[in-house]
Design a protein around this motif. Structure first.
Motif, short mmCIF file in Angstrom:
data_model
loop_
_atom_site.label_atom_id
_atom_site.label_comp_id
_atom_site.label_asym_id
_atom_site.label_seq_id
_atom_site.Cartn_x
_atom_site.Cartn_y
_atom_site.Cartn_z
N CYS A 1039 0.84 -1.19 0.00
CA CYS A 1039 0.00 0.00 0.00
C CYS A 1039 0.88 1.25 0.00
O CYS A 1039 1.82 1.36 0.79
N CYS A 1042 0.13 3.08 3.69
CA CYS A 1042 0.49 2.52 5.00
C CYS A 1042 1.55 1.42 4.89
O CYS A 1042 1.98 0.89 5.91
N CYS A 1063 -4.30 -0.34 -0.04
CA CYS A 1063 -5.03 -1.42 0.62
C CYS A 1063 -6.48 -0.95 0.80
O CYS A 1063 -6.76 0.25 0.64
ZN LIG Z 1 -2.91 1.03 3.41
#
Ligand SMILES: [Zn+2]
Length: 1107
Positions: A1039, A1042, A1063
């Protein structure tokens, strides 16, 4: 006064910690709801009190045998560490009588444990933090699976945050985000994590959290500009002044900027111009500083801090009168500021008014007895008038403060800060003559202090308040308008607290009033109604109606539950909680299900909601946490175990299966004479050969302080520390080779002439990117005390087969288990390159080069061969002790995963942690087993080569998965994509080890279930999933927000003309309806289903498997 209607009940049921900061109860408009909350608290408290008195006698008869709550024991630590706060909370009305025992069977009796949680929420909303803390902690002790209650985790996290108990607040917030990345207040959490990690000096993580807070479009108590301000400030505290200045100016250009924020930014800019030399010529800087600070005061005339800084600037340009004026104004605006008094003292001292100076310093240390500068200046003052003993006492106090110094302050005006030229220095430079100070004045200090000591409580509170800087202008405090900012918080809280007695009376009166309306039993049921947020509300309302209208009779339903046997009640309660909070529990998932069964089970889940948490662990397991050290007490000898080592005579030894077994059996092993036995040509990796092969190849450089291997001193050489200074730059092989050689030459010269020539060989000037995870600001100077700096050439990438063919093919001579690529190595099944893990890296060293403490990425094993000519010294700790080292890092205020640390050996021994210590000679191979913590320092000049391997064992796989989950919780990127790898393992290998098989299958099962669920969810949003497939050797995806691994279903969003993978949790924060998002699929479901179903335990012929 009473809960008047069903509407009221609805409102109260709804309320929990998530409303904190959104519901401004100081606003008179909200008086109604405030009353409602207070009434509810009274009802719940009475429920606790009455049920307790009913149970008192019952309890004594009960055996203390059943329901021992492990969690409660574990969280005793919470309570112990925060006992300072709790002991006060205990006095509050909520606390049960002193004979109430939290451990063991505490006879929860008729009090629903949810009552405590609800009380915590309601107190939190009223910003009654002590009471909230007490209630939440009680809940935590009583509720075995408290982590399933996310608004509880959030509420307690907020309370710890407000008390500045950052360690615990961070822990709870991280657990909550791990368990539920969709949590509605995730942005509030990211912001607070950012602030706390900034204070802790973990700047990289802080930045990540600020960015995640920014990326979240859900409602929040702070503006984007406020977060951007925090990011700019993050640059400033890292001494990235130009970046900070640009970011501040960028925010100033925004039309929507609030007056408060404007004041903050002008203040920061003004002070930067005053302090930071690289921002221009001095005279110009000083005038800019004055102008910005004046602008700051214009924007917020009540800010004492800006006035104080203005005074400092005037003093700096010798405008004494203006300086005094500014200080005086500042004192008027915020009288409690020790910094201001200290600076006034300096000014007096410079004006030859020692008596006035003395008084000012005394004011400073009275306000803040930890004020280092004030103590130092006071010492100088005494010294200059010959009162040496007093001077000594003051210096001693000042020194004490150095060692007690906590995390760096978020603002530059704080006395511990680097950018702040301490008044002490200037006073000393001025060499002011002092007239004698008479005894009586000195006595005053002493008496003042004994008084101060009596108020230990208030001092402790001050400390709590101080950690986040006692600034009246702190933007965070503005965000939650309900909190009184800065150091005032503590005094304010004490007031609230002491006035508690009177408010209790009021509550008492109200409750007697209440009792006239409702019988006590009905109160209980009413209490239940209040707390029943997630339960079927219509049913509850009915209950409530019944009990309310039918005052004289007891509600049958509740009577039965109150009179039921205690034990069965607890069990009932537990299962109910699990069910309420965890809808996922109904269809069971296990590895014996076929993919079609999994699919059907997923259809029974609420697929219009995203899957809460994808973890490889079973549902309902607690969030991962570092393990406790093995309890067995070790003797001094056991703390220094001999290192498992083996000497190889010939090639046959090297290829014997016993060697591999030996390595796999021990946490670390050294295989001596390997190069000789295999006739490896180590010369291929000598600096000379490397320069000839690829002189311009890139080398990462770490600049470090040269120290003896078992010591690590802070930058001032004043004390032993864990934080290991090492800042990063880049060079080439040829240039590093030159440095390595000349360093050797110089040391030869040094033999005769013990100078410090070595330190002149290198200059620090070319280091661009200084990375420091410690709290120490790096100074671009040679260290004091003449300690040498050195440069360590690290992470030289040897992955390119065209460039390093002879070197790489030489390593084919190694036995299979140690080879870079082999079928029995998990990392060879990843399907793409992970630099330094499934490729070779080279290290080029001069004596003293340090690889700080760490475990390998995702706990994989590693191979390290010393090329020579010099030796390396190794330190290693078995993996079962990593939790102990993690705690020591935390104690030393340094991040275990992100930070750079060098353990103090005595600290380890004190904690009963054993350490292997050995020398690796040229030609020796070191095998680092899965999870072993280690740190290495070169003794001589040498090169090393290293890479990772993943033996196909259950232990390796489970340690890798455990670390994968721990990394997720810590927001640390796992560079081994374990889910992707597990699917490849299922495709490529046959597993006969039952345990390993079950672990891999479990990962596939959870992953497949998650893919099913996400796809159903995406379809329910009306978004089409497009098949994209995968390219050959295509890297697995992470992602972009994150950094968590994203498997199979990729959410793509165009960001600044780049397509960024997200994500699901992150993409939903950007676009809750998934509008403008492209959803791609890497594998067809049919393929994954086939892989999953075909992956079965391989039964080797002839060997009857027992399972
Ligand atoms: Zn993420």
């Amino acid at each position: 006064m009473f809960l008047n209607s069903i509407d009221d009940l609805y409102i109260v049921q709804e309320l929990d910690s998530r409303y904190y900061g959104f519901l401004n109860l100081t606003d008179p408009k909200n008086n109604g709801i405030k009353d409602l909350i207070q009434q509810s608290i009274t009802i719940l408290q009475d429920e606790v009190a009455s049920s307790h008195s009913i149970n008192m006698s019952k309890q004594r008869d009960l055996q203390h045998a059943n329901v021992k709550c492990d969690v409660a024991v574990k969280y005793e630590e919470h309570i112990k560490e925060n006992s300072g706060i709790e002991s006060h909370a205990c006095d509050s009305k909520l606390a049960l009588p002193s004979d109430f025992k939290p451990k063991g069977n505490i006879g929860v009796g008729e009090v629903d444990i949810e009552t405590y949680c609800k009380l915590g929420h309601l107190h939190l909303l009223l910003t009654e933090y002590y009471e909230a803390l007490s209630a939440y902690q009680k809940y935590m002790r009583l509720c075995p699976k408290y982590w399933n209650n996310h608004s509880f985790l959030y509420g307690l996290g907020i309370v710890y945050f407000e008390f500045r108990c950052f360690k615990w607040s961070i822990k709870l917030f991280q657990e909550l985000l791990y368990l539920n990345p969709y949590f509605v207040c995730a942005n509030e959490i990211h912001l607070r994590l950012g602030l706390m990690l900034k204070v802790n000096g973990d700047f990289r993580s802080a930045l990540k959290h600020f960015q995640l807070a920014l990326a979240d479009s859900s409602p929040s108590t702070f503006s984007d500009l406020q977060v951007k301000f925090q990011i700019a400030h993050l640059y400033e505290v890292q001494n990235k002044h130009k970046a900070a200045k640009e970011s501040y100016e960028f925010i100033l250009n925004d039309k929507n900027i609030s007056l408060d924020l404007k004041a903050d930014i002008y203040r920061q800019l003004g002070w930067m111009y005053h302090c930071v030399e690289c921002l221009g010529e001095k005279k110009e800087r000083e005038s800019k500083a004055l102008r910005f600070l004046q602008k700051s005061i214009e924007a917020e005339p009540k800010c004492g801090q800006s006035l104080y800084l203005l005074g400092r600037c005037y003093a700096g340009v010798n405008k004494v009168h203006d300086a005094f004026l500014a200080y005086r104004n500042s004192v008027e605006k915020s009288e409690g500021n020790a910094d201001t008094w200290c600076s006034i003292g300096v000014l007096y001292q410079q004006q030859n008014q020692p008596t006035d100076a003395l008084q000012a310093y005394i004011c400073a240390v009275q306000l803040d007895k930890d004020h280092k500068s004030a103590w130092t200046n006071l010492g100088i003052l005494y010294e200059s008038c010959g009162q040496l003993r007093d001077a000594y006492a003051c210096y001693l106090n000042a020194v004490k403060q150095i060692s007690n110094q906590g995390p760096p302050p978020p603002y530059p005006h704080n006395h511990g800060s680097q950018t702040n030229p301490t008044p002490a220095k200037r006073a000393k430079d001025d060499n002011t003559e002092m007239s004698t100070i008479n005894r009586s004045e000195k006595l005053e200090i002493n008496t003042q202090f004994s008084q101060q000591n009596k108020k230990i409580f208030s001092v402790q509170q001050d400390k709590l308040g101080l950690q986040l800087t006692a600034s009246n202008c702190h933007p965070l405090n503005k965000m939650s308008s309900s909190v009184t900012p800065g150091s005032d918080v503590s005094s304010e809280r004490i007031n609230t607290y002491s006035s508690d007695a009177s408010s209790t009376n009021i509550i008492k009166e109200e409750s007697t009033d209440l009792e006239q309306h409702v019988s006590s039993n009905n109160q209980v049921s009413l209490g239940r109604s209040i707390i029943a947020c997630s339960q079927n509300s219509s049913e509850l309302i009915e209950d409530f109606n019944q009990s309310y209208s039918d005052n004289s009779k007891n509600s049958v339903k509740h009577e039965s539950s109150t009179q039921s046997n205690d034990d069965s009640y607890i069990i009932e309660q537990k299962t109910k909680n699990e069910y309420d909070l965890d809808p996922d529990i109904s269809p069971k998932f296990n590895i014996h299900m076929e993919s079609k069964q999994l699919w059907s089970a997923v259809q029974l889940l609420p697929v219009h909601e995203p899957p809460i948490n994808f973890t490889v662990f079973l549902r309902n397991s607690p969030p991962p946490t570092p393990p406790d050290c093995p309890p067995q007490k070790l003797s001094r000898e056991q703390l220094l175990p001999p290192t498992p080592s083996v000497h190889l005579e010939n090639k046959k030894n090297a290829f014997s299966p016993q060697l591999q077994e030996f390595c796999l059996k021990h946490p670390i092993a050294v295989v001596r004479g390997l190069a000789g036995a295999l006739k490896l040509d180590l010369g291929l990796f000598s600096t000379k050969t490397l320069v000839e092969a690829n002189p311009d190849h890139s080398v990462e450089v770490r600049t470090q302080v040269n120290q003896s291997p078992d010591e690590n001193w802070d930058i001032s050489q004043a004390k032993r520390v864990w934080a290991c200074i090492s800042h990063r730059s880049h060079t080439t092989i040829a240039k590093y080779a030159q440095y390595q050689a000349s360093s050797f030459q110089d040391s030869l010269k040094d033999e005769g002439d013990k100078g410090s020539v070595g330190s002149q060989v290198m200059s620090d000037s070319d280091s661009k990117d200084s990375v420091s995870n410690s709290n120490i600001n790096l100074k671009r100077k040679k260290t004091k005390n003449g300690s040498k700096m050195l440069r360590f050439g690290t992470n030289v990438d040897l992955s390119d087969e065209r460039k390093w063919k002879p070197q790489l093919s030489e390593l084919q001579k190694l036995p299979a288990f140690a080879r870079v690529i082999s079928a029995a190595n998990m990392l060879s099944h990843v399907g793409h390159v992970i630099l330094g893990m499934n490729t070779v890296q080279l290290y080029m060293k001069v004596p003293g080069s340090r690889t700080p403490g760490h475990q390998e990425n995702n706990n994989f094993c590693s191979i390290n061969i010393n090329i020579g000519p010099g030796d390396c010294e190794w330190f290693a700790v078995p993996d079962s002790y990593w939790g102990g080292i993690h705690n020591l890092c935390e104690k030393n205020n340094i991040s275990y995963l992100h930070g750079s640390w060098w353990p103090v050996l005595e600290d380890l021994y004190k904690e009963n942690i054993p350490v292997y210590r050995f020398i690796q000679k040229p030609g020796d191979l070191v095998w680092v087993n899965a999870g072993c913590v280690h740190w290495v320092q070169s003794v001589g000049w040498c090169n090393n080569i290293a890479w990772n391997v993943g033996p196909l064992t259950a232990r390796q796989y489970s340690l890798a998965i455990e670390r994968y989950e721990w990394n997720k919780l810590q927001s640390f990127k796992s560079i081994v994509p374990m889910v992707h790898l597990s699917w490849n393992l299922a495709r490529n290998i046959k597993v006969s080890d039952v345990k390993l098989f079950e672990l891999i299958k479990m990962c596939l099962c959870q992953s497949l279930k998650n893919v099913f669920h996400i796809q159903e969810f995406v379809k329910s949003k009306g978004v089409e999933i497009r098949f994209n497939g995968r390219g050959k050797n295509e890297a697995s995806h992470y992602c972009g927000q994150c950094e968590v691994e994203v498997f199979n279903v990729l959410f793509i969003r165009e960001q600044e003309k780049r397509h960024v993978v997200h994500c699901l949790p992150c993409v939903l924060k950007l676009s809750p309806s998934l509008q403008g998002i492209v959803c791609l699929e890497e594998y067809r479901l049919s393929e994954l289903e086939h892989v999953y179903d075909s992956f079965t335990l391989y039964r080797t012929q002839g060997l009857g498997q027992t399972h």
